[in-house]
Every structure is written in structure tokens, then in C-alpha cells.
Design an enzyme around this catalytic site. Structure first.
Site, PDB file in Angstrom:
ATOM      1  N   LYS A 124       0.817  -1.223   0.000  1.00 26.12           N
ATOM      2  CA  LYS A 124       0.000   0.000   0.000  1.00 26.12           C
ATOM      3  C   LYS A 124       0.844   1.263   0.000  1.00 26.12           C
ATOM      4  O   LYS A 124       0.423   2.288  -0.525  1.00 26.12           O
ATOM      5  CB  LYS A 124      -0.944   0.014   1.209  1.00 26.12           C
ATOM      6  CG  LYS A 124      -2.111  -0.943   1.069  1.00 26.12           C
ATOM      7  CD  LYS A 124      -3.196  -0.607   2.090  1.00 26.12           C
ATOM      8  CE  LYS A 124      -4.378  -1.540   1.982  1.00 26.12           C
ATOM      9  NZ  LYS A 124      -5.363  -1.314   3.032  1.00 26.12           N
ATOM     10  N   LYS A 208      -7.445 -10.238  -8.386  1.00 28.29           N
ATOM     11  CA  LYS A 208      -8.624 -10.246  -7.525  1.00 28.29           C
ATOM     12  C   LYS A 208      -9.599  -9.149  -7.951  1.00 28.29           C
ATOM     13  O   LYS A 208      -9.171  -8.066  -8.353  1.00 28.29           O
ATOM     14  CB  LYS A 208      -8.125  -9.957  -6.091  1.00 28.29           C
ATOM     15  CG  LYS A 208      -8.973 -10.528  -4.995  1.00 28.29           C
ATOM     16  CD  LYS A 208      -8.267 -10.369  -3.667  1.00 28.29           C
ATOM     17  CE  LYS A 208      -9.111  -9.551  -2.719  1.00 28.29           C
ATOM     18  NZ  LYS A 208      -8.562  -9.476  -1.361  1.00 28.29           N
ATOM     19  N   LYS A 211     -12.032  -2.921  -5.773  1.00 28.86           N
ATOM     20  CA  LYS A 211     -12.667  -1.617  -5.947  1.00 28.86           C
ATOM     21  C   LYS A 211     -11.694  -0.603  -6.519  1.00 28.86           C
ATOM     22  O   LYS A 211     -12.098   0.439  -7.019  1.00 28.86           O
ATOM     23  CB  LYS A 211     -13.283  -1.125  -4.633  1.00 28.86           C
ATOM     24  CG  LYS A 211     -12.356  -1.059  -3.446  1.00 28.86           C
ATOM     25  CD  LYS A 211     -13.177  -0.805  -2.169  1.00 28.86           C
ATOM     26  CE  LYS A 211     -12.335  -1.084  -0.923  1.00 28.86           C
ATOM     27  NZ  LYS A 211     -13.152  -1.265   0.268  1.00 28.86           N
TER      28      LYS A 211
END
Ligand code: TRP
Length: 346
Positions: A124, A208, A211
Site C-alpha cells: 500500500k 482479484k 474496488k
């Protein structure tokens, strides 16, 4: 001397499930099948706490004017998926300030070396680690507090959260040891869905469903209407071959495997059962059947979300009542922790 260690006394508290989703973007089919449906099933079997992880969401920037509404949207999705506030305790994380208090104490229990190993932070924060918030780094410590404040024993999460659960167990063990309180905190177990049950992107069977994917056609959002759901299924990437007879053959074709997996999950069947019906048939037959099934199962969920969101006062009342119940469990845990740590007045 014997070569067997005396059996450690086991944690004796009640079984409890806890999980949460961040209010940082629209929910999609992967969240629905991988998390929400599972939460709704667990509430019938075991004491269940499900929260909206708004403290975690602000580890990256969230528009203040939008955050409360994003929290209501996650709550609406929980309710639309079948979570029942009379069975499960549903609440916003920030409405239980004890989470942040316990997280601070855990920051003094966890070691830097433990956090340095967390792969999600590395992903991240990317190349610009020094510009990430400190909260993004200590994120897994807050997650440990979320879990242990309710002495949760089972935590339904995705594969990517397994390392955070291991850290939670390490923090629990070190706290129990350092403060001479054996079995004060349990060793929570992750409830992880098998990799074969993961819902992948409709554009790329090896990624995957997410969003954050720039293409909206990569995912089915819970708020998509019937037409949009059907269009996305029909546009999903596939290969030109008919569906195979066996799971082994299916496994070599990620996009086909994903669509069969979605069919199976929505229909409550196994992939083998779906193949038994569709082996030898092409996507010209399979996709319309999947589109119909997806619309039948998902469009009503979006519809329920819209109805719930039209009455925000009702959602707020449910969240407030849930927060009150959550605090009734969290506050005594933190009171005991304060005593164990030795704080003045505890
Ligand atoms: N980190 C989790 C996720 O991104 C969300 C989360 C926060 C969570 N605290 C938790 C999940 C505690 C389970 C238990 O999916």
C-alpha cells in the site's frame, strides 16, 4: 524430566466472531460473496460482531464530507446481505473509542520488527513509504485491538489478512505474558476462504476483483442495476473454448474458472455441479445463464440497499444501538487492561 510440556490451560471465554469492512469505496461481488454472505451465515451460529472500519479508512485520505455517508453505505450493504441487528452487533469502529485506546497500548506491546514484516504495508505504501501516514504503518496493530477488545475467537477475513491475524496472535501472547495474565486474550483463528473461492476480476482472471481497479467492467458493484449486471457478465473476458468436463481442465483457464466459480457461489453449488450442467457448452450459452442468475441474486440486494439508504435515520439508529452494545463489551476489557498495565486510577 519428561519430554512433554504441560498442556497450557486453554482460553475459556465464549466463542465470538468479529470482522469489519472499510468504508473506502463501493462494495462489489467479491466482498458480497467473500465477506457479507459469510457474516450473515455466522450470525445464526455464534455471537457475531461486525463493524465499519472507519478508523482504518482514514489511514489514507477520506473526504470528511463523504465519510459518514460511506459508513452508512457499508451498514446498508450488511443489512441488505441479511445481517440482522437483533442477532449481530453492527457498529462504526469510531463510535467505540476504546478501540483507539487499546491500539495505543498494543503499539507499546508490538515490536518494530514485527510491523516491518507486514507485506500489506509494503504494497500500500509503494515507492513513497516516507509519505505514507504513520497510521497506515500501525494499521495492523489497530486491527489487533479491534479483534482482541471483544476477545473474538474467530475472524472471517480474506487470504490477504492472514498475516495481520498472525500479528494479532503475537500481540495477544506477548500481552498475556508481559502482564502475567495467562489466557486474558484468546488466540483468534482466521476463517479464510480457500483460494479457489476467490472472486477474480471480470477482465483478468489472475487479479482479484477490486474496488481500486480503474475499469468498472472488472467488477459487479452491489449497487449496479439489473441491466448493468447483465452487461458486465456478457462483456466479461473469456476464451473461445467450450466449458470442460473436469475441474483440472477448468483450473488451467482462469477466466472460465472464475465465471464458473461465481455461478457456483451465487447458486449455492460446487463448481463440479455447475460443470456437470454446462460441460461442452460455449460461453454463448453459459454467459446468459450466469447473467440471469446474477441479476436474480444481486439486483434485490442493490434494491434493498437503496431502500435502506433512503432512510438514513433508521441506519443511524441501528448503528447507534450497535455501538452501545459493543461498548458494553469493549469497556470492561479496556478497564481490565488498564489495571494490568498499572495506570493510575485503574
Ligand atoms: N483490514 C481488514 C480488511 O481490509 C479490515 C479490518 C479492520 C478487519 N479491522 C479488522 C477485519 C478486524 C477483521 C477484523 O479487510
Amino acid at each position: 524430566m519428561t519430554d512433554t510440556a504441560p498442556a497450557a490451560p486453554a482460553y475459556a471465554g465464549p466463542a465470538r466472531v468479529l470482522s469489519g469492512v472499510q468504508p473506502s469505496g463501493a462494495l462489489h461481488l467479491g466482498n458480497y460473496l467473500g465477506a457479507l454472505v459469510k457474516f450473515a451465515r455466522l450470525q445464526h451460529e455464534i455471537d457475531t460482531f461486525i463493524f465499519v472500519a472507519d478508523l482504518h479508512a482514514i489511514t489514507v485520505w477520506q473526504e470528511p464530507a463523504a465519510l459518514a455517508q460511506q459508513t452508512r453505505e457499508i451498514a446498508a450493504a450488511y443489512l441488505a446481505a441479511g445481517l440482522d441487528p437483533a442477532k449481530a452487533t453492527i457498529f462504526p469502529q469510531s463510535a467505540v473509542p476504546e478501540h483507539a485506546e487499546l491500539a495505543w497500548i498494543f503499539q507499546c506491546v508490538a515490536r518494530l520488527g514485527w510491523l516491518d514484516r507486514m507485506t500489506q504495508f509494503k504494497e500500500k505504501s509503494g515507492k513513497h513509504k516516507e509519505r505514507s501516514s504513520v497510521g497506515l504503518y500501525t494499521y495492523p496493530v489497530l486491527q489487533a485491538a479491534d479483534i482482541l477488545i471483544y476477545k473474538a475467537t474467530q475472524v472471517p477475513v480474506g487470504e490477504d489478512q492472514k498475516q495481520h491475524l498472525e500479528l494479532t496472535r503475537d500481540i495477544a501472547a506477548k500481552f498475556n505474558h508481559d502482564f502475567a495474565a495467562p489466557n486474558f486474550f484468546p488466540q483468534p483463528e482466521p476463517l479464510i476462504q480457500g483460494p479457489g473461492a476467490r472472486i477474480m476480476s471480470l477482465r483478468d482472471g489472475s487479479a482479484k476483483m477490486s474496488k481500486s481497479d480503474p475499469s468498472d467492467y472488472s467488477r459487479i458493484n452491489l449497487t449496479d442495476d439489473a441491466d448493468m449486471i447483465a452487461t458486465k457478465v456478457k462483456k466479461a473476458r473469456t476464451d473461445p473454448e467450450p466449458l470442460p468436463e473436469t475441474l483440472e481442465e477448468l483450473a488451467t483457464r482462469p477466466e472460465a474458472d472464475n465465471l464458473v466459480g461465481i455461478f457456483a457461489a451465487l447458486d449455492g453449488r460446487t463448481k463440479a455441479q455447475v460443470l456437470a450442467d454446462y460441460a461442452g457448452k460455449g460461453f454463448g450459452t453459459f454467459k446468459p445463464a450466469l447473467a440471469e442468475l446474477a441479476v436474480e441474486k444481486l439486483a434485490p440486494v442493490g434494491e434493498r440497499m437503496r431502500t435502506l439508504l433512503a432512510d438514513p435515520a433508521q441506519i443511524d439508529a441501528i448503528l447507534a444501538a450497535g455501538a452501545q452494545r459493543a461498548r458494553e463489551v469493549a469497556a470492561p476489557t479496556v478497564a481490565e487492561v488498564r489495571k494490568l498495565v498499572g495506570f493510575w486510577g485503574a
